[in-house]
Design an enzyme around this catalytic site. Structure first.
Site, PDB file in Angstrom:
ATOM      1  N   TYR A   1      -9.353   4.712   3.929  1.00 32.93           N
ATOM      2  CA  TYR A   1      -8.318   4.039   3.137  1.00 32.93           C
ATOM      3  C   TYR A   1      -6.990   4.762   3.288  1.00 32.93           C
ATOM      4  O   TYR A   1      -6.932   5.995   3.210  1.00 32.93           O
ATOM      5  CB  TYR A   1      -8.707   4.031   1.655  1.00 32.93           C
ATOM      6  CG  TYR A   1      -7.592   3.526   0.762  1.00 32.93           C
ATOM      7  CD1 TYR A   1      -7.515   2.182   0.430  1.00 32.93           C
ATOM      8  CD2 TYR A   1      -6.603   4.390   0.285  1.00 32.93           C
ATOM      9  CE1 TYR A   1      -6.480   1.705  -0.358  1.00 32.93           C
ATOM     10  CE2 TYR A   1      -5.559   3.915  -0.500  1.00 32.93           C
ATOM     11  CZ  TYR A   1      -5.507   2.580  -0.819  1.00 32.93           C
ATOM     12  OH  TYR A   1      -4.475   2.105  -1.591  1.00 32.93           O
TER      13      TYR A   1
ATOM     14  N   GLU B   1      -0.628  -1.038   2.506  1.00 34.99           N
ATOM     15  CA  GLU B   1      -2.002  -0.601   2.261  1.00 34.99           C
ATOM     16  C   GLU B   1      -2.901  -1.036   3.408  1.00 34.99           C
ATOM     17  O   GLU B   1      -2.894  -2.201   3.795  1.00 34.99           O
ATOM     18  CB  GLU B   1      -2.494  -1.206   0.946  1.00 34.99           C
ATOM     19  CG  GLU B   1      -3.886  -0.727   0.556  1.00 34.99           C
ATOM     20  CD  GLU B   1      -4.334  -1.330  -0.764  1.00 34.99           C
ATOM     21  OE1 GLU B   1      -4.472  -0.579  -1.741  1.00 34.99           O
ATOM     22  OE2 GLU B   1      -4.552  -2.554  -0.816  1.00 34.99           O
TER      23      GLU B   1
END
Ligand code: ADP
Ligand code: MG
Length: 386
Positions: free
Chosen positions: A108, A196
């Site tokens: 992530y 993101e």
């Protein structure tokens, strides 16, 4: 402003961020062609402004072009419900057909502005994939952070530190460092408020790519990026918010049933607070601006009464720059022109307040009046729950 995954990927790619090969489609036949081109194994991905698509059934693997066509047929036109769309879901019109890559690990990466630290922060976690919210809530120590000094930018040592904390080595380590730096470059250059990548993919060969991408932008900076502004998809936005933005009103739809129309953002916030304090829930934030005109009153009025969730409304105007008689005239005109179908409590204060109140009274329209904010809130809340 938000954009779709495929749009974010194309922007990121222009800055050198590695992405899978893929193309968008709006028909199942086009999906077949794309899969023939880049496949045979592809992933068909619903394009909506919400995450959690994988779990909601909006991301499907296909082993052949025929299967891709089949999956595309299922996904295009579906009402996709994810934990971010709310129970009403979102209609899928566009899909991204992308080469299916082999997944060794899902990491992530997220970049946002940390308001408290007044700086961008780059976050990284080895626990990427579909459950990052759970990681943040239960094991926050698994999310590593680097704050960026805007004057110096994201320094290579910071990117190396994150890649090291992610446990990467060798060629993958090098690629991840480059990935982080190029992602930051894209974030900074486009005036993004969020970038993101979840998941950041490590392939079986150790290559690093963005498997998913989400970007949000600072609305106030869009004048500098006409190409990004052109990516706006009005179908993804709340229709009343789109209409309000055309009238230059600051409007945000909320969950309650008490509509508010206020001049000035500070007064609007205070009005929402006092509605909640009186046991109600505001249906919206609506700031018509300090120097509100008759026209703005009418437009705001229209938006208030066309929201089906609004059961009663509170108009709270402070006549500072604007005069109360002008506002009262605007309200009366709007109420006559548009059918007033909900109880409305009006509180005026400031310049020419007596005249304003008289205009409302003489109109013969069934307004409820209040002289203080507290009184106004205490009147409107029971009216909304009737
Ligand atoms: P969302 O975050 O909305 O659920 P993602 O784009 O992250 O959507 O996709 C969900 C999951 O689907 C990913 O975590 C990954 O496991 C898988 N996936 C997505 N794109 C690909 C791809 N091109 N190749 C292989 N797997 C993929
Ligand atoms: Mg994702």
């Amino acid at each position: 402003m938000k954009i779709h995954e495929y749009q974010a990927k194309s922007i990121l790619n222009q800055y050198g961020v590695r992405i899978p090969r893929g193309e968008v489609a709006e028909t199942a036949e086009k999906a077949y062609e794309i899969a023939k081109d880049i496949g045979p194994k592809v992933v068909v991905k619903a394009q909506i402004h919400a995450g959690g698509r994988g779990k909601g059934g909006g991301v499907k693997l296909a082993n052949t072009p025929e299967e891709a066509q089949e999956r595309a047929r299922e996904i295009i036109g579906m009402n996709l419900v994810t934990h971010q769309t709310g129970p009403e879901g979102k209609l899928v019109k566009t899909i991204l057909v992308e080469e299916a890559l082999d997944i060794a690990k899902e990491l992530y990466i997220g970049i946002v502005i940390d308001r408290a630290k007044e700086a961008p922060v780059v976050m990284a976690s080895s626990e990427g994939g579909m459950e990052i919210e759970k990681v943040a809530a239960e094991t926050p120590e698994l999310i590593f952070k680097e704050y960026i000094n805007p004057a110096t930018g994201f320094l290579p040592f910071q990117a190396r530190k994150l890649a090291f904390q992610l446990g990467l080595e060798g060629n993958t380590f090098k690629q991840a460092v480059k990935f982080l730096l190029t992602l930051y470059k894209a974030f900074e250059s486009t005036d993004a408020s969020l970038a993101e990548i979840n998941p950041l993919l490590i392939t079986g060969q150790g290559d690093v790519l963005a498997l998913d991408a989400k970007m949000n932008f600072d609305d106030n900076a869009l004048v500098r990026h006409p190409n990004i502004k052109g990516m706006r998809d009005l179908d993804e936005e709340e229709p009343l918010e789109v209409e309000a933005s055309e009238f230059d009103l600051n409007y945000i739809k909320l969950d309650g049933n008490v509509g508010c129309m206020v001049n000035g953002a500070g007064l609007a916030m205070a009005t929402m607070d006092i509605i909640m304090y009186s046991g109600g829930m505001p249906a919206n934030f609506l700031d018509v601006g300090g120097g509100v005109s008759e026209e703005a009153v009418k437009n705001a009025f229209k938006i208030l009464i066309s929201d089906k969730d609004v059961k009663a409304a509170l108009i709270n105007i402070f006549g500072g720059i604007v005069r109360c008689d002008l506002v009262a005239n605007g309200i009366v005109k709007a109420a006559r022109e548009l059918e007033l179908n909900i109880p409305m409590v009006i509180r005026l204060e400031g310049t020419n307040v007596e005249l304003g109140k008289k205009i409302l009274e003489d109109s013969g329209l069934a307004f409820f009046s209040a002289s203080s904010m507290k009184e106004a809130a205490e009147k409107v809340v029971p009216l909304a729950s009737q």
